[in-house]
Write a protein that holds these residues in place. Structure first.
Motif, mmCIF file in Angstrom:
data_model
loop_
_atom_site.group_PDB
_atom_site.id
_atom_site.type_symbol
_atom_site.label_atom_id
_atom_site.label_comp_id
_atom_site.label_asym_id
_atom_site.label_seq_id
_atom_site.Cartn_x
_atom_site.Cartn_y
_atom_site.Cartn_z
ATOM 1 N N LEU A 86 4.382 16.399 -3.066
ATOM 2 C CA LEU A 86 4.853 17.700 -2.280
ATOM 3 C C LEU A 86 3.703 18.549 -1.789
ATOM 4 O O LEU A 86 4.032 19.151 -0.810
ATOM 5 N N ASP A 87 2.612 18.316 -2.127
ATOM 6 C CA ASP A 87 1.630 18.902 -1.392
ATOM 7 C C ASP A 87 1.719 18.287 0.038
ATOM 8 O O ASP A 87 0.989 19.119 0.917
ATOM 9 N N PHE A 88 1.788 16.988 0.261
ATOM 10 C CA PHE A 88 1.946 16.427 1.359
ATOM 11 C C PHE A 88 2.774 16.941 2.398
ATOM 12 O O PHE A 88 2.603 17.335 3.381
ATOM 13 N N LEU A 89 4.193 17.214 1.703
ATOM 14 C CA LEU A 89 5.162 17.929 2.521
ATOM 15 C C LEU A 89 4.732 19.279 3.052
ATOM 16 O O LEU A 89 5.031 19.733 3.854
ATOM 17 N N LEU A 149 -2.511 2.836 3.763
ATOM 18 C CA LEU A 149 -2.589 4.377 3.360
ATOM 19 C C LEU A 149 -1.140 4.645 2.942
ATOM 20 O O LEU A 149 -0.805 5.457 2.137
ATOM 21 N N TRP A 150 -0.252 3.710 3.177
ATOM 22 C CA TRP A 150 1.140 3.730 2.938
ATOM 23 C C TRP A 150 1.357 3.703 1.529
ATOM 24 O O TRP A 150 2.032 4.288 0.691
ATOM 25 N N ALA A 151 0.451 2.751 0.798
ATOM 26 C CA ALA A 151 0.376 2.284 -0.778
ATOM 27 C C ALA A 151 0.578 3.591 -1.582
ATOM 28 O O ALA A 151 1.518 3.888 -2.160
ATOM 29 N N PRO A 152 -0.669 4.494 -1.696
ATOM 30 C CA PRO A 152 -0.424 5.768 -2.443
ATOM 31 C C PRO A 152 0.587 6.715 -1.946
ATOM 32 O O PRO A 152 1.196 7.362 -2.913
ATOM 33 N N ILE A 153 1.053 6.687 -0.684
ATOM 34 C CA ILE A 153 1.877 7.790 -0.234
ATOM 35 C C ILE A 153 3.313 7.310 -0.654
ATOM 36 O O ILE A 153 4.182 8.135 -1.269
ATOM 37 N N ILE A 154 3.492 5.956 -0.425
ATOM 38 C CA ILE A 154 5.167 5.690 -0.846
ATOM 39 C C ILE A 154 5.240 5.581 -2.284
ATOM 40 O O ILE A 154 6.219 5.836 -2.809
ATOM 41 N N ASP A 155 4.151 5.085 -2.994
ATOM 42 C CA ASP A 155 4.149 5.035 -4.549
ATOM 43 C C ASP A 155 4.521 6.741 -5.123
ATOM 44 O O ASP A 155 5.243 6.893 -6.003
ATOM 45 N N TRP A 168 -7.340 15.585 4.367
ATOM 46 C CA TRP A 168 -6.521 15.937 3.208
ATOM 47 C C TRP A 168 -6.382 14.711 2.257
ATOM 48 O O TRP A 168 -6.074 15.055 1.246
ATOM 49 N N LEU A 169 -6.436 13.433 2.805
ATOM 50 C CA LEU A 169 -6.441 12.393 1.565
ATOM 51 C C LEU A 169 -7.655 12.510 0.710
ATOM 52 O O LEU A 169 -7.450 12.327 -0.543
#
Ligand SMILES: [Zn+2]
Length: 207
Positions: free
Chosen positions: A24-27, A144-150, A50-51
């Protein structure tokens, strides 16, 4: 980790962290500031910041790898995809907030990304206890998809979905971890006080 008694650090390196959930912080990397909607992830350098600020990339080795992508066309292409995904995720979150559920098409997209970018975990001993540890050592930008999609999947499967909410006064989303579940604002400092002051002034004026 912060406790309720500690001063919560809401801004880290120019990014807002008030959501209690990293995804949600990402949103919230596209807030509406005084000049209108602001893209806080305009380039790969901003994504890198950000990461690191969000603790998605933590090890010195991973940080060094991500820093190496500043001029990478692959990283720029990944960022474009990521921003497009962020907006589809926003739609899904808005649906959840209105009591509905994400579309089947969006779940299919998430499932496809989960399959392509599985989370790598292993067991370790810490203080005599066996604990899960996530191994995240990106080698290419799409890793980087891995932590985001998780994190996205974790949010979509949230059982207390009524605690996923949008600030009553702005576009910021958050997960309400308050005991009563009565949190209304992104932050007392940003919107809470503003609204309280406005309400006080209205009362004072008698309208
Ligand atoms: Zn707000």
């Amino acid at each position: 980790m912060t406790t309720a008694s500690q001063e919560v650090n809401e801004w880290i390196d120019g990014f807002l962290f008030v959501a209690n959930r990293p995804i949600l912080d990402f949103l919230n990397t596209k807030p509406v500031l005084t000049d209108g909607p602001t893209e806080l992830l305009p380039d790969v350098r901003a994504l890198e910041r950000w990461l690191i600020a969000s603790d998605m990339v933590t090890s010195p080795k991973a940080k060094a790898v991500v820093r190496g992508w500043r001029q990478s066309p692959e990283a720029a292409a990944f960022l474009d995809q990521l921003i497009a995904f962020r907006e589809r995720l926003r739609e899904a979150v808005v649906r959840i907030e209105s009591g509905s559920s994400p579309t089947d098409a969006f779940l299919a997209e998430v499932n496809s990304l989960l399959l392509q970018h599985p989370r790598h975990t292993s067991l370790h001993k810490r203080d005599g206890m066996v604990v899960w540890e996530t191994l995240f050592e990106p080698r290419k930008p799409t890793d980087l998809w891995a932590p985001i999609i998780d994190a996205a999947a974790d949010l979509l499967a949230e059982t207390e979905s009524s605690r996923i909410r949008k600030c009553e006064s702005c576009v910021v989303h958050f997960f309400d971890t308050s005991k009563k579940g009565s949190r209304r604002w992104c932050s007392m400092n940003i919107c809470g006080n503003k609204l309280k002051v406005a309400a006080y002034q209205r009362r004072k004026r008698g309208d």
